[in-house]
Design an enzyme around this catalytic site. Sequence first.
Site, short mmCIF file in Angstrom:
data_model
loop_
_atom_site.label_atom_id
_atom_site.label_comp_id
_atom_site.label_asym_id
_atom_site.label_seq_id
_atom_site.Cartn_x
_atom_site.Cartn_y
_atom_site.Cartn_z
N CYS A 1 -78.13 38.20 34.60
CA CYS A 1 -77.01 39.04 34.19
C CYS A 1 -76.14 39.47 35.37
O CYS A 1 -75.04 39.97 35.18
CB CYS A 1 -77.52 40.26 33.43
N HIS B 1 -72.17 46.00 33.46
CA HIS B 1 -72.86 45.01 32.62
C HIS B 1 -73.23 45.66 31.29
O HIS B 1 -73.82 46.74 31.25
CB HIS B 1 -74.10 44.52 33.37
N ASN C 1 -75.53 42.04 24.69
CA ASN C 1 -75.69 41.63 26.09
C ASN C 1 -75.51 40.12 26.19
O ASN C 1 -76.35 39.36 25.73
CB ASN C 1 -77.09 42.06 26.57
N1 COA Z 1 -86.38 47.61 15.80
C1 COA Z 1 -87.20 48.61 15.43
N2 COA Z 1 -88.16 49.08 16.21
C2 COA Z 1 -88.33 48.50 17.42
C3 COA Z 1 -87.51 47.45 17.87
C4 COA Z 1 -86.50 46.98 17.00
N3 COA Z 1 -85.66 45.99 17.30
N4 COA Z 1 -87.90 47.08 19.10
C5 COA Z 1 -88.92 47.88 19.44
N5 COA Z 1 -89.18 48.75 18.43
C6 COA Z 1 -90.19 49.79 18.37
C7 COA Z 1 -91.36 49.54 19.30
O1 COA Z 1 -92.32 48.69 18.70
C8 COA Z 1 -91.89 50.93 19.49
O2 COA Z 1 -92.67 51.29 18.37
P1 COA Z 1 -94.00 52.17 18.55
O3 COA Z 1 -93.54 53.48 19.13
O4 COA Z 1 -94.49 52.26 17.15
O5 COA Z 1 -94.85 51.38 19.48
C9 COA Z 1 -90.65 51.80 19.45
O6 COA Z 1 -89.62 51.01 18.83
C10 COA Z 1 -90.17 52.25 20.81
O7 COA Z 1 -90.14 51.13 21.66
P2 COA Z 1 -89.71 51.28 23.18
O8 COA Z 1 -89.84 49.96 23.85
O9 COA Z 1 -90.42 52.46 23.78
O10 COA Z 1 -88.18 51.66 22.99
P3 COA Z 1 -87.14 52.05 24.09
O11 COA Z 1 -86.55 53.34 23.76
O12 COA Z 1 -87.69 51.85 25.48
O13 COA Z 1 -86.02 50.96 23.87
C11 COA Z 1 -85.14 48.94 24.78
C12 COA Z 1 -86.30 49.60 24.06
C13 COA Z 1 -85.50 47.46 24.98
C14 COA Z 1 -83.90 49.05 23.93
C15 COA Z 1 -84.90 49.64 26.14
O14 COA Z 1 -86.13 49.75 26.85
C16 COA Z 1 -83.91 48.92 26.99
O15 COA Z 1 -82.77 48.79 26.63
N6 COA Z 1 -84.31 48.45 28.18
C17 COA Z 1 -83.44 47.72 29.06
C18 COA Z 1 -83.36 46.30 28.58
C19 COA Z 1 -82.22 45.54 29.18
O16 COA Z 1 -81.18 46.07 29.46
N7 COA Z 1 -82.43 44.24 29.37
C20 COA Z 1 -81.45 43.35 29.85
C21 COA Z 1 -81.43 43.34 31.32
S1 COA Z 1 -80.12 42.41 31.94
#
Ligand code: COA
Length: 321
Positions: A111, A248, A278
Amino acid sequence: MNAKIIGTGWELPAYEADNDYLSTIMETSDEWITERTGIRKRHLAKEETTTSLAAGAAGKALKASGLKAEQIDLLIVATITSDTETPSTACRVQAELGAVNAVAFDINAACSGFLYAIHTADAFIKSGIYKNVLLVGAETLSKLVDWTDRSTCVLFGDGAGAAVLTAAEQGGVTAQAIGSDGSRWEVLSCMGRSNHNPICQEQAEAGFLQMNGQEVFKFAIKTVPQCIEEALKQAGISPEEVTCFLLHQANKRIIQSVAKRLKQPEDKFPMNIDQCANTSAASLPILLAQMDEQGRLHPGDRLVLSGFGAGLTWGACVLEW
Ligand code: COA
């Protein structure tokens, strides 16, 4: 001489998949995706390829720049989703455009790819080796994500953005801060083919994108403000003197956190993440080109472009429009 942008272009696949559609094929909801990321829909390639999207955006940028294809000296495509292992997407775009005098190659910095491409273009322009450079960020991430992993696949979309840069005495790119930390590569990765030569005898299988979302989130909200501050220091300007920050488009909450850390109002951080999700290396050039098309960029504006990605990689650059 500085590298100055004189034309931009963008291209998205025709097919749009909104969050409600995704909720019919996996256990997710519009509410979860919108609240956690700011994403409402993404474009997914059906007929399009990384090459066709890249060539489409590049052709528009070239037209906007007023240059002819033969005048391009260097053509770089930032991508991690080339249609072919070899040749590079850049060589195929070169052929599509007829940029017969260009040296063409791809950059793989995930990215952060478009920022790495700007860094490279600026170095070649400053050294006097090349004058006119065409940069493209193009991805079809939809072929790399694991569509059974809801925590990752909902985040990404396909598309391409491009910019033509030329040597200019004033304005253009004035400062950059860029870096990599390979020791943390496992946080966000996609394994390639395993070795299946006659000695290893392993099964050849391609991997999907794997991500530790929370680690990436923490890395982003710490590193992005740091590298922006470093670039601003180099440019000798304060955040208040920046017209807008193009970040980004990975997660709305990351962008909001960076705005807070820099003590800048959110409206200085334009977003299209709700429409495009993204798009990896394409995210910054698509946003830039859309703003350009909408007449939201004016001569003398001071822009900061910044991003982060797999590698881990990151970067920021300050430029005068
Ligand atoms: N829909 C519904 N629930 C979902 C889900 C989806 N698409 N994806 C994950 N969950 C659930 C998980 O299973 C978890 O459930 P649990 O509490 O029962 O275990 C819950 O949602 C929370 O998951 P978590 O991973 O703690 O959520 P988060 O608040 O950290 O958000 C991201 C997850 C991926 C959105 C976040 O961590 C993020 O944006 N990270 C950066 C990623 C990024 O930018 N990547 C690209 C880099 S270039």
